[in-house]
Structures are given as C-alpha cells and as structure tokens.
Design an enzyme around this catalytic site. Structure first.
Site, PDB file in Angstrom:
ATOM      1  N   CYS A   1       0.828  -1.206   0.000  1.00  0.00           N
ATOM      2  CA  CYS A   1       0.000   0.000   0.000  1.00  0.00           C
ATOM      3  C   CYS A   1       0.871   1.268   0.000  1.00  0.00           C
ATOM      4  CB  CYS A   1      -0.996  -0.051   1.145  1.00  0.00           C
ATOM      5  SG  CYS A   1      -2.397   1.045   0.846  1.00  0.00           S
TER       6      CYS A   1
ATOM      7  N   HIS B   1      -3.195  -5.242   1.837  1.00  0.00           N
ATOM      8  CA  HIS B   1      -2.573  -5.449   3.153  1.00  0.00           C
ATOM      9  C   HIS B   1      -2.651  -6.902   3.598  1.00  0.00           C
ATOM     10  CE1 HIS B   1      -2.267  -1.153   4.410  1.00  0.00           C
ATOM     11  NE2 HIS B   1      -3.269  -1.008   3.557  1.00  0.00           N
TER      12      HIS B   1
ATOM     13  N   GLU C   1      -0.974  -8.346   5.722  1.00  0.00           N
ATOM     14  CA  GLU C   1      -0.648  -8.479   7.154  1.00  0.00           C
ATOM     15  C   GLU C   1      -1.899  -8.410   8.027  1.00  0.00           C
ATOM     16  OE1 GLU C   1      -0.230  -5.951   5.287  1.00  0.00           O
ATOM     17  OE2 GLU C   1      -0.777  -4.115   6.352  1.00  0.00           O
TER      18      GLU C   1
HETATM   19  N1  GLN Z   1      -3.324   6.467   0.932  1.00  0.00           N
HETATM   20  C1  GLN Z   1      -2.118   6.122   1.605  1.00  0.00           C
HETATM   21  C2  GLN Z   1      -0.916   6.843   1.010  1.00  0.00           C
HETATM   22  O1  GLN Z   1      -1.055   7.636   0.165  1.00  0.00           O
HETATM   23  C3  GLN Z   1      -1.868   4.634   1.578  1.00  0.00           C
HETATM   24  C4  GLN Z   1      -2.896   3.914   2.409  1.00  0.00           C
HETATM   25  C5  GLN Z   1      -2.397   2.674   3.093  1.00  0.00           C
HETATM   26  O2  GLN Z   1      -1.192   2.411   3.148  1.00  0.00           O
HETATM   27  N2  GLN Z   1      -3.298   1.935   3.646  1.00  0.00           N
HETATM   28  O3  GLN Z   1       0.184   6.616   1.394  1.00  0.00           O
END
Ligand code: GLN
Length: 208
Positions: A81, A180, A182
C-alpha cells in the site's frame, strides 16, 4: 537453517502487524528505524500507512540514501500500500514534495479506488503464490497504471467493480502490493517474500 533477517521500516504505519506476519512465516523480523539497523537485515518490508509521512520521516531519520543503496545492491524489498507508493518511480495524485525510493519502474495512482470506497475487499490471484485466490484488503489503496518493460504483473483483482486492476508487481527483488496481507492472517504473501530473501545470495547472516 538460519532464518532470514527481515526488517520492517518502522517510521509510521502498520509495523507491528508485518513483524508478526513475518515471524509467523519463518523470518527473524526486526523494526528498522536507524541506518545501523538497516545494515543488519537481509530484506526490508515497507508497511502501509501514509506515504507522504513515510517519505518525510525517511529523510529525517537519514534512511533514504542507505535504503536506495541497499536496493541498488540487490536487497529484496516488499512494499504494501503506502509501501507500494514508496517503491514506485512515478506517483500520480501524490504531494509534490513526496519522494519514493529508487524502486520499481511503474506509475501508481495514490488513493486510486476513490474516497467512496476507501476500504474494500476483493479476490486477487497472485502468480507464484500457490493455494488459489487471495482475499485482499484495500485501504485508501493505490493501483498501478503503467509498468515498465522489466516489471512483472503478478496480481490483478479478479472480481467486483475493480476487476482487472493491477495490484501486485515484481521487478527483480522488489515486490509491491496495493493491499494489506498483514491484516488477514493469510501468510502466503509474507511466505513468498521470506522465500525470496532466503534465495537471495550474499545474505549477511550467512557470512561468518
Ligand atoms: N493512501 C495512503 C498513502 O497515500 C496509503 C494507504 C495505506 O497504506 N493503507 O500513502
């Protein structure tokens, strides 16, 4: 066999969950906040969180250059992410001052799935991860809009409104997912990364 030593970049985000998943997948997992701690790991996970914050803290903690150098030397890195955003060479809808590591040749769009569906779950098939489709959790997630020639698309969404979106990629020893793993208790993505670290020559902890 010595467990591969895998660091989790512990500047911000869901560090604890990755440490737990890596440990359960057979790694010797440690938080990394300082260059000396980075020196001691064979692989690194960049967790989900907020990429603009991680970018800022990477400079403050003087980790940016050391991480870039380890990437250039072939250290395996897995970004989830916000970690995927930190591994992208180009970010759309980012903040002008955010900067990633010298990572995967790809364009990602930040917060791509839209504010209406901040969080959602969808099945994803991942090449190289056996056992059928992966139940993926997305939280304000990026997607991948373009990949360079050296980048392998290893995962796409297989159903729902986001079907066919690219959400997992690999370039050499660098792996990134929009979602994610995890958070779900399914250890297969972490096991895939632990295997990658184990298979990478020159591991520090195998040297006497
Ligand atoms: N929107 C977040 C970012 O720009 C990422 C979101 C997340 O890691 N769950 O870093």
């Amino acid at each position: 066999m010595t467990a591969p030593v895998i660091g989790v970049l512990a500047l911000q985000g869901d560090v604890r969950e990755h440490l737990a998943a890596l440990t359960a997948a057979g790694a010797d997992a440690r938080p990394v906040r300082r260059p000396a701690e980075l020196d001691d790991v064979d692989g690194l996970v960049i967790p989900g969180g907020e990429s603009t914050t991680i970018s800022k803290l990477a400079d403050i903690f003087e980790l940016r250059d050391p991480i870039d150098k380890r990437i250039a030397d072939g250290m395996p890195v897995y970004g989830s992410c916000a970690g995927m955003i930190m591994l992208a060479t180009e970010v759309l809808d980012g903040r002008p001052d955010q900067r990633g590591f010298s990572g995967i040749e790809m364009t990602v769009r930040r917060n791509a799935f839209g504010r209406q569906v901040d969080s959602f779950e969808a099945p994803v098939t991942i090449a190289g991860v056996p056992g059928g489709s992966f139940h993926a959790v997305f939280i304000r997630a990026p997607w991948v809009e373009r990949v360079g020639a050296g980048v392998e698309v290893i995962g796409t969404v297989t159903g729902g409104p986001a079907a066919d979106r690219i959400v997992a990629v690999r370039q050499g020893n660098l792996v990134a997912t929009s979602f994610h793993p995890e958070l779900t208790g399914d250890l297969r993505v972490h096991a895939y990364f632990v295997d990658l670290v184990r298979a990478t020559p020159g591991r520090r902890h195998l040297r006497a």
